[in-house]
Design a protein around this motif. Structure first.
Motif, PDB file in Angstrom:
ATOM      1  N   VAL A  57      10.199   6.086  97.271  1.00 14.83           N
ATOM      2  CA  VAL A  57      10.077   6.662  98.619  1.00 14.83           C
ATOM      3  C   VAL A  57       8.639   7.003  98.985  1.00 14.83           C
ATOM      4  N   THR A  58       7.892   7.545  98.041  1.00 13.04           N
ATOM      5  CA  THR A  58       6.497   7.905  98.310  1.00 13.04           C
ATOM      6  C   THR A  58       5.828   8.212  96.981  1.00 13.04           C
ATOM      7  N   HIS A  59       4.628   8.752  97.044  1.00 13.79           N
ATOM      8  CA  HIS A  59       3.871   9.126  95.853  1.00 13.79           C
ATOM      9  C   HIS A  59       3.450  10.575  96.013  1.00 13.79           C
ATOM     10  N   ARG A  60       3.243  11.256  94.884  1.00 19.02           N
ATOM     11  CA  ARG A  60       2.943  12.691  94.970  1.00 19.02           C
ATOM     12  C   ARG A  60       1.630  12.967  95.686  1.00 19.02           C
ATOM     13  N   ALA A  61       0.684  12.022  95.640  1.00 21.81           N
ATOM     14  CA  ALA A  61      -0.612  12.216  96.296  1.00 21.81           C
ATOM     15  C   ALA A  61      -1.002  10.928  97.000  1.00 21.81           C
ATOM     16  N   VAL A  62      -1.126  10.993  98.310  1.00 22.35           N
ATOM     17  CA  VAL A  62      -1.441   9.813  99.114  1.00 22.35           C
ATOM     18  C   VAL A  62      -2.678  10.096  99.953  1.00 22.35           C
ATOM     19  N   SER A  63      -3.634   9.183  99.913  1.00 26.50           N
ATOM     20  CA  SER A  63      -4.811   9.316 100.761  1.00 26.50           C
ATOM     21  C   SER A  63      -5.178   7.948 101.304  1.00 26.50           C
ATOM     22  N   ALA A  64      -6.094   7.940 102.249  1.00 23.86           N
ATOM     23  CA  ALA A  64      -6.523   6.667 102.850  1.00 23.86           C
ATOM     24  C   ALA A  64      -7.164   5.752 101.823  1.00 23.86           C
ATOM     25  N   ASP A  65      -7.664   6.328 100.720  1.00 23.59           N
ATOM     26  CA  ASP A  65      -8.292   5.512  99.682  1.00 23.59           C
ATOM     27  C   ASP A  65      -7.290   4.624  98.958  1.00 23.59           C
ATOM     28  N   ASP A  66      -6.008   4.886  99.129  1.00 24.88           N
ATOM     29  CA  ASP A  66      -4.961   4.092  98.489  1.00 24.88           C
ATOM     30  C   ASP A  66      -4.594   2.852  99.299  1.00 24.88           C
ATOM     31  N   PHE A  67      -5.314   2.628 100.412  1.00 24.42           N
ATOM     32  CA  PHE A  67      -4.952   1.541 101.324  1.00 24.42           C
ATOM     33  C   PHE A  67      -6.120   0.600 101.574  1.00 24.42           C
ATOM     34  N   ASN A  68      -5.780  -0.591 102.007  1.00 29.08           N
ATOM     35  CA  ASN A  68      -6.754  -1.607 102.404  1.00 29.08           C
ATOM     36  C   ASN A  68      -6.498  -1.990 103.855  1.00 29.08           C
ATOM     37  N   GLY A  69      -7.422  -2.767 104.399  1.00 34.11           N
ATOM     38  CA  GLY A  69      -7.236  -3.257 105.756  1.00 34.11           C
ATOM     39  C   GLY A  69      -8.120  -2.511 106.736  1.00 34.11           C
ATOM     40  N   SER A  70      -7.502  -1.794 107.664  1.00 32.07           N
ATOM     41  CA  SER A  70      -8.241  -1.063 108.689  1.00 32.07           C
ATOM     42  C   SER A  70      -9.095   0.043 108.058  1.00 32.07           C
ATOM     43  N   THR A  71      -9.908   0.690 108.872  1.00 28.66           N
ATOM     44  CA  THR A  71     -10.852   1.672 108.340  1.00 28.66           C
ATOM     45  C   THR A  71     -10.133   2.883 107.762  1.00 28.66           C
ATOM     46  N   ARG A  72     -10.738   3.470 106.749  1.00 32.97           N
ATOM     47  CA  ARG A  72     -10.128   4.638 106.104  1.00 32.97           C
ATOM     48  C   ARG A  72      -9.976   5.823 107.051  1.00 32.97           C
ATOM     49  N   PRO A  73     -10.962   6.136 107.910  1.00 36.73           N
ATOM     50  CA  PRO A  73     -10.756   7.255 108.840  1.00 36.73           C
ATOM     51  C   PRO A  73      -9.545   7.052 109.748  1.00 36.73           C
ATOM     52  N   ALA A  74      -9.332   5.826 110.222  1.00 34.69           N
ATOM     53  CA  ALA A  74      -8.187   5.558 111.092  1.00 34.69           C
ATOM     54  C   ALA A  74      -6.879   5.710 110.325  1.00 34.69           C
ATOM     55  N   ILE A  75      -6.835   5.179 109.104  1.00 37.47           N
ATOM     56  CA  ILE A  75      -5.625   5.308 108.284  1.00 37.47           C
ATOM     57  C   ILE A  75      -5.348   6.776 107.980  1.00 37.47           C
ATOM     58  N   ALA A  76      -6.408   7.519 107.631  1.00 32.91           N
ATOM     59  CA  ALA A  76      -6.247   8.935 107.298  1.00 32.91           C
ATOM     60  C   ALA A  76      -5.681   9.723 108.477  1.00 32.91           C
ATOM     61  N   ARG A  77      -6.102   9.374 109.673  1.00 28.93           N
ATOM     62  CA  ARG A  77      -5.630  10.106 110.853  1.00 28.93           C
ATOM     63  C   ARG A  77      -4.119   9.956 111.021  1.00 28.93           C
ATOM     64  N   ILE A  78      -3.598   8.761 110.739  1.00 27.43           N
ATOM     65  CA  ILE A  78      -2.151   8.549 110.838  1.00 27.43           C
ATOM     66  C   ILE A  78      -1.437   9.279 109.714  1.00 27.43           C
ATOM     67  N   LEU A  79      -1.967   9.180 108.503  1.00 29.83           N
ATOM     68  CA  LEU A  79      -1.318   9.816 107.359  1.00 29.83           C
ATOM     69  C   LEU A  79      -1.232  11.327 107.518  1.00 29.83           C
ATOM     70  N   ARG A  80      -2.207  11.924 108.173  1.00 32.76           N
ATOM     71  CA  ARG A  80      -2.183  13.381 108.372  1.00 32.76           C
ATOM     72  C   ARG A  80      -1.061  13.807 109.305  1.00 32.76           C
ATOM     73  N   ARG A  81      -0.593  12.909 110.137  1.00 29.38           N
ATOM     74  CA  ARG A  81       0.451  13.261 111.105  1.00 29.38           C
ATOM     75  C   ARG A  81       1.829  13.380 110.455  1.00 29.38           C
ATOM     76  N   PHE A  82       1.995  12.773 109.279  1.00 31.57           N
ATOM     77  CA  PHE A  82       3.271  12.886 108.558  1.00 31.57           C
ATOM     78  C   PHE A  82       2.941  12.723 107.082  1.00 31.57           C
ATOM     79  N   THR A  83       2.836  13.850 106.389  1.00 31.10           N
ATOM     80  CA  THR A  83       2.327  13.888 105.031  1.00 31.10           C
ATOM     81  C   THR A  83       3.438  13.663 104.002  1.00 31.10           C
ATOM     82  N   VAL A  84       3.043  13.634 102.735  1.00 31.20           N
ATOM     83  CA  VAL A  84       4.026  13.541 101.657  1.00 31.20           C
ATOM     84  C   VAL A  84       4.979  14.734 101.700  1.00 31.20           C
ATOM     85  N   ASP A  85       4.449  15.930 101.964  1.00 32.11           N
ATOM     86  CA  ASP A  85       5.322  17.108 102.082  1.00 32.11           C
ATOM     87  C   ASP A  85       6.306  16.945 103.233  1.00 32.11           C
ATOM     88  N   ASP A  86       5.862  16.359 104.327  1.00 29.76           N
ATOM     89  CA  ASP A  86       6.769  16.102 105.448  1.00 29.76           C
ATOM     90  C   ASP A  86       7.864  15.118 105.037  1.00 29.76           C
TER      91      ASP A  86
END
Length: 424
Positions: A57-86
């Motif tokens: 389902v997910t991982h205990r710690a997720v950050s933009a550094d775990d992804f490729n493709g688009s820029t990390r700041p853009a990915i991070a902005r989406i990830l912050r909107r629905f976190t692992v805790d969420d």
């Protein structure tokens, strides 16, 4: 389906991102007519086969550094909107508790992917989402004031559309690339290439690794340019297969090898079969063998079959002992162990790839709603985006997060509210 029905939001694709988008849109503005269309006989087909049928389902710690493709700041902005805790809270509220494995991966305590799919479908129905399947969307056209969808069950009109069709990976589940075609037809830009990612790599017929099918060992893999520059690296377990190599380290490096080869035909995949030991130490072990054969300097830590194969691959006589080993043979063996090259000639392709690399760049979307800049009212999420994560539940977290942003954004667009006011 009735002829030309009205809908506020139509979600095209009822996989992980699509179901989350539909749920969040319906919850954000109760009373909206949210319709989710999926071409499969049962929605969530890819979820059901993920994680060996368990669904990571997910991982205990997720950050933009775990992804490729688009820029990390853009990915991070989406990830912050629905976190692992969420994610944990969302599934707990739906009766799905998650347990964490030592690797950090989170699975349902039932260890059944069907538990996740059933929870999503139940949440969608309770939220008032109308699920229609099998119903394949053939085309989407922008009309004044609405979108017109052509489907296998007839025409559909919608104020807003969320594209969540998945990419090209595992096409038998319905991810056949149609979403890219629809996005492009509406003026949305795509990356120049879409490649299989998290995919096993193949080796030529007769390569010695293919004879070791079933052997697994920790390695360090490095993608190198034709000039020797290091482009990407991954460390983890490698599994020898009858077609080539697989395992976490291989799956994580695969998209980088493919991407490099697209630009540089001389790019290569280097392998250190013994990453926990410096090359100089292996050299010392060989020098101190005495009457023992070379294999004893490698196994342990390497599996015995692999150690024997590496000795042969280096052109060293299997019965050679430390006392009889020439300096040239010793150097060749050290190089084979710590600085070898896997002559990869391809991949197992989209049929078995876990995700697609490439797609719609996040720069083409408004990050607060994932609405296409080129086509107002169209929202895009999940694997269609140019975002692919490493192995371990990261791509599912992207699905939950991007689906949430797209769903809330579409709902807000139907009534003039802001996505932030609907986060709940």
């Amino acid at each position: 389906m009735q002829k030309d029905p009205e809908a506020d939001v139509v979600v095209v694709g009822a996989g992980a991102a699509g179901l989350m988008a539909a749920i969040q849109a319906a919850r954000a503005r109760p009373g909206l007519r949210v319709v989710a269309l999926d071409g499969a006989a049962r929605p969530g087909a890819k979820i059901l086969i993920s994680g060996g049928g368990r669904c990571n389902v997910t991982h205990r710690a997720v950050s933009a550094d775990d992804f490729n493709g688009s820029t990390r700041p853009a990915i991070a902005r989406i990830l912050r909107r629905f976190t692992v805790d969420d994610t944990r809270r969302f599934f707990a509220d739906e009766g799905v508790l998650l347990h964490e494995e030592p690797t950090g991966k989170l699975f349902p305590v039932t260890n059944r992917a069907a538990t996740v799919v059933d929870a999503l479908l139940d949440a969608a129905r309770r939220a008032g989402v109308q699920l229609v399947h099998p119903c394949r969307v053939e085309a989407v056209a922008r009309q004044p004031g609405h979108f017109a969808l052509s489907t296998t069950r007839g025409p559909v009109r919608a104020a807003r559309v969320i594209l969540a069709t998945g990419g090209l990976s595992v096409p038998k589940t319905g991810s056949d690339g149609r979403g890219y075609e629809i996005a492009a037809s509406l003026g949305v830009p795509l990356t120049p290439r879409r490649l299989p990612a998290l995919v096993p790599l193949t080796l030529p017929d007769g390569h010695w690794v293919r004879a070791l099918s079933g052997v697994t060992t920790p390695v360090r893999l490095t993608v190198r340019s034709g000039t020797g520059r290091h482009l990407a690296q991954s460390t983890g377990s490698l599994l020898c297969t009858h077609q080539g190599v697989s395992g976490p380290a291989v799956l994580d490096i695969s998209r980088h090898w493919l991407d490099a080869r697209e630009d540089d035909p001389d790019a290569a995949l280097g392998v250190d079969w013994c990453p926990g030991r410096p090359a100089a130490e292996t050299d010392r072990c060989l020098l101190s063998l005495g009457a023992r054969t070379c294999r004893h300097a490698l196994s342990p830590p390497l599996p015995e079959r692999l150690a024997e194969a590496l000795v042969a691959a280096a052109g060293v006589v299997p019965t050679a002992t430390g006392a009889t080993l020439t300096r040239d043979c010793r150097r060749r063996l050290v190089r084979e162990v710590h600085d070898g090259v896997l002559p990869v000639n391809g991949t197992r392709g989209f049929a078995v790839a876990e995700v697609t690399a490439g797609g719609v760049p996040l720069s083409a979307l408004r990050l607060d709603t994932l609405e296409a800049r080129a086509c107002p009212g169209l929202h895009i999420c999940g694997e269609l985006c140019d975002v692919d994560g490493r192995l371990g539940g990261f791509n599912f977290q992207w699905a939950w997060a991007s689906g949430t942003v797209a769903g809330r954004g579409a709902a807000a667009g139907c009534g003039g509210a802001t996505p932030e006011s609907m986060a709940g």
